[in-house]
Design an enzyme around this catalytic site. Structure first.
Site, PDB file in Angstrom:
ATOM      1  N   LYS A   1      26.583 -42.850 -68.725  1.00  0.00           N
ATOM      2  CA  LYS A   1      25.241 -42.835 -69.345  1.00  0.00           C
ATOM      3  C   LYS A   1      25.342 -42.440 -70.829  1.00  0.00           C
ATOM      4  CE  LYS A   1      20.953 -41.427 -70.328  1.00  0.00           C
ATOM      5  NZ  LYS A   1      19.851 -42.263 -70.691  1.00  0.00           N
TER       6      LYS A   1
ATOM      7  N   ASN B   1      26.857 -45.194 -72.777  1.00  0.00           N
ATOM      8  CA  ASN B   1      25.839 -46.248 -72.901  1.00  0.00           C
ATOM      9  C   ASN B   1      24.857 -45.903 -74.030  1.00  0.00           C
ATOM     10  OD1 ASN B   1      24.652 -48.704 -71.774  1.00  0.00           O
ATOM     11  ND2 ASN B   1      22.969 -47.401 -71.117  1.00  0.00           N
TER      12      ASN B   1
ATOM     13  N   MET C   1      26.601 -46.348 -77.366  1.00  0.00           N
ATOM     14  CA  MET C   1      26.703 -47.758 -77.744  1.00  0.00           C
ATOM     15  C   MET C   1      25.378 -48.283 -78.272  1.00  0.00           C
ATOM     16  SD  MET C   1      28.987 -49.681 -74.891  1.00  0.00           S
ATOM     17  CE  MET C   1      27.993 -51.138 -75.036  1.00  0.00           C
ATOM     18  N   SER C   2      24.263 -47.946 -77.593  1.00  0.00           N
ATOM     19  CA  SER C   2      22.991 -48.524 -78.041  1.00  0.00           C
ATOM     20  C   SER C   2      22.561 -47.926 -79.374  1.00  0.00           C
ATOM     21  CB  SER C   2      21.896 -48.429 -76.974  1.00  0.00           C
ATOM     22  OG  SER C   2      21.731 -47.122 -76.581  1.00  0.00           O
TER      23      SER C   2
HETATM   24  P1  NAD Z   1       9.524 -34.615 -69.597  1.00  0.00           P
HETATM   25  O1  NAD Z   1       9.626 -33.466 -70.546  1.00  0.00           O
HETATM   26  O2  NAD Z   1       8.424 -35.603 -69.759  1.00  0.00           O
HETATM   27  O3  NAD Z   1       9.456 -34.061 -68.095  1.00  0.00           O
HETATM   28  C1  NAD Z   1      10.167 -32.956 -67.632  1.00  0.00           C
HETATM   29  C2  NAD Z   1       9.379 -32.319 -66.506  1.00  0.00           C
HETATM   30  O4  NAD Z   1      10.132 -31.221 -65.995  1.00  0.00           O
HETATM   31  C3  NAD Z   1       8.018 -31.777 -66.953  1.00  0.00           C
HETATM   32  O5  NAD Z   1       6.996 -32.244 -66.087  1.00  0.00           O
HETATM   33  C4  NAD Z   1       8.205 -30.261 -66.857  1.00  0.00           C
HETATM   34  O6  NAD Z   1       6.996 -29.577 -66.535  1.00  0.00           O
HETATM   35  C5  NAD Z   1       9.213 -30.187 -65.724  1.00  0.00           C
HETATM   36  N1  NAD Z   1       9.915 -28.901 -65.665  1.00  0.00           N
HETATM   37  C6  NAD Z   1      10.426 -28.172 -66.678  1.00  0.00           C
HETATM   38  N2  NAD Z   1      10.990 -27.055 -66.196  1.00  0.00           N
HETATM   39  C7  NAD Z   1      10.851 -27.078 -64.857  1.00  0.00           C
HETATM   40  C8  NAD Z   1      11.225 -26.205 -63.805  1.00  0.00           C
HETATM   41  N3  NAD Z   1      11.874 -25.068 -64.034  1.00  0.00           N
HETATM   42  N4  NAD Z   1      10.904 -26.556 -62.532  1.00  0.00           N
HETATM   43  C9  NAD Z   1      10.235 -27.717 -62.281  1.00  0.00           C
HETATM   44  N5  NAD Z   1       9.842 -28.577 -63.233  1.00  0.00           N
HETATM   45  C10 NAD Z   1      10.157 -28.262 -64.502  1.00  0.00           C
HETATM   46  O7  NAD Z   1      10.959 -35.338 -69.660  1.00  0.00           O
HETATM   47  P2  NAD Z   1      11.304 -36.857 -69.252  1.00  0.00           P
HETATM   48  O8  NAD Z   1      11.112 -37.740 -70.423  1.00  0.00           O
HETATM   49  O9  NAD Z   1      10.651 -37.162 -67.944  1.00  0.00           O
HETATM   50  O10 NAD Z   1      12.886 -36.726 -69.063  1.00  0.00           O
HETATM   51  C11 NAD Z   1      13.464 -36.185 -67.892  1.00  0.00           C
HETATM   52  C12 NAD Z   1      14.956 -36.472 -67.939  1.00  0.00           C
HETATM   53  O11 NAD Z   1      15.158 -37.885 -68.028  1.00  0.00           O
HETATM   54  C13 NAD Z   1      15.662 -35.863 -69.158  1.00  0.00           C
HETATM   55  O12 NAD Z   1      16.909 -35.377 -68.760  1.00  0.00           O
HETATM   56  C14 NAD Z   1      15.789 -37.038 -70.113  1.00  0.00           C
HETATM   57  O13 NAD Z   1      16.876 -36.922 -70.993  1.00  0.00           O
HETATM   58  C15 NAD Z   1      16.008 -38.182 -69.129  1.00  0.00           C
HETATM   59  N6  NAD Z   1      15.624 -39.530 -69.621  1.00  0.00           N
HETATM   60  C16 NAD Z   1      14.444 -39.723 -70.277  1.00  0.00           C
HETATM   61  C17 NAD Z   1      14.094 -41.014 -70.713  1.00  0.00           C
HETATM   62  C18 NAD Z   1      12.783 -41.258 -71.425  1.00  0.00           C
HETATM   63  O14 NAD Z   1      12.603 -42.388 -71.944  1.00  0.00           O
HETATM   64  N7  NAD Z   1      11.848 -40.311 -71.443  1.00  0.00           N
HETATM   65  C19 NAD Z   1      14.959 -42.088 -70.477  1.00  0.00           C
HETATM   66  C20 NAD Z   1      16.143 -41.871 -69.781  1.00  0.00           C
HETATM   67  C21 NAD Z   1      16.468 -40.584 -69.361  1.00  0.00           C
END
Ligand code: NAD
Length: 194
Positions: free
Chosen positions: A171, A174, A177-178
């Protein structure tokens, strides 16, 4: 259909959980944000007050959290998943975290008799909504085979990147790269204009 604990209902987790519900899975959800829980309860999920409560009787536990420290707290902390998790359940961390944190979580869970794999995702929250995420699985062949029907409710492409811990490594490569290709495309566009 499986009973799944889903923890971390943000931009990505909420639509991913909604797709699991749409595919007929039973969901036990937890987030520190109560509004995020309520939105999924309205779609048929069961609300839980701690990660430990969400993991009770779950066959799979999915975490989708902002960083590795939070994943560790949710799995191994006070009121964490490991307090109630069944030995035959499978933990799937789908967050993007540091690979060494992934390795230490997999080892620490294994030392307690639990099975964990990493399946971070590629693409965006729009793809999370449409169930077309890229799924990069790090796990044993048995873990990947077992998780596949659950994972494919959230994505359109599943790549077995290697053993546990390899999903997060692929990941990050990836992403690298992007980002590099975006920078290259921008430079090429500027050169064309000039
Ligand atoms: P986000 O901040 O929107 O959501 C995170 C959630 O986790 C929130 O609802 C928050 O309240 C909750 N949270 C925080 N601490 C917590 C705890 N102790 N217990 C329970 N819940 C808790 O983040 P996201 O954009 O949904 O990203 C989540 C993961 O996905 C990250 O690791 C991010 O890097 C990865 N990701 C995001 C994207 C994107 O486009 N947003 C794409 C690929 C991967």
């Amino acid at each position: 259909m499986a009973t799944i604990a889903f923890i971390g209902l943000g931009q990505m987790g909420t639509p991913m959980a909604a797709n699991l519900l749409r595919h007929g899975h039973r969901l036990q959800v937890f987030d520190v944000n109560k509004l995020a829980i309520e939105a999924l309860v309205a779609q048929g999920a069961a609300a839980c007050t701690t990660p430990a409560a969400a993991a009770e009787k779950a066959e799979f536990v999915i975490t989708m959290l902002p960083n590795g420290g939070l994943v560790r707290d949710v799995l191994l902390g006070e009121n964490g998943v490991c307090q109630t998790l069944a030995r035959n359940a499978l933990v799937i961390d789908m967050s993007t975290i540091h690979p060494l944190q992934t390795d230490s979580l997999i080892n620490d869970l294994a030392a307690r008799g639990f099975s964990m794999m990493d399946v971070p995702v590629g693409r965006t929250s729009d793809h999370a909504k449409s169930g077309t995420l890229l799924l990069l699985a790090g796990g044993t062949p048995e873990q990947v085979t077992r998780a596949e029907p659950v994972l494919m409710a959230m994505g359109s492409e599943l790549i077995h990147a290697g053993g546990p811990g390899m999903g997060i490594r692929v990941k990050l490569i990836n992403n690298y790269m992007s980002i590099a290709l975006n920078a290259l495309s921008a430079e090429a566009a500027v050169l064309c204009e000039a």
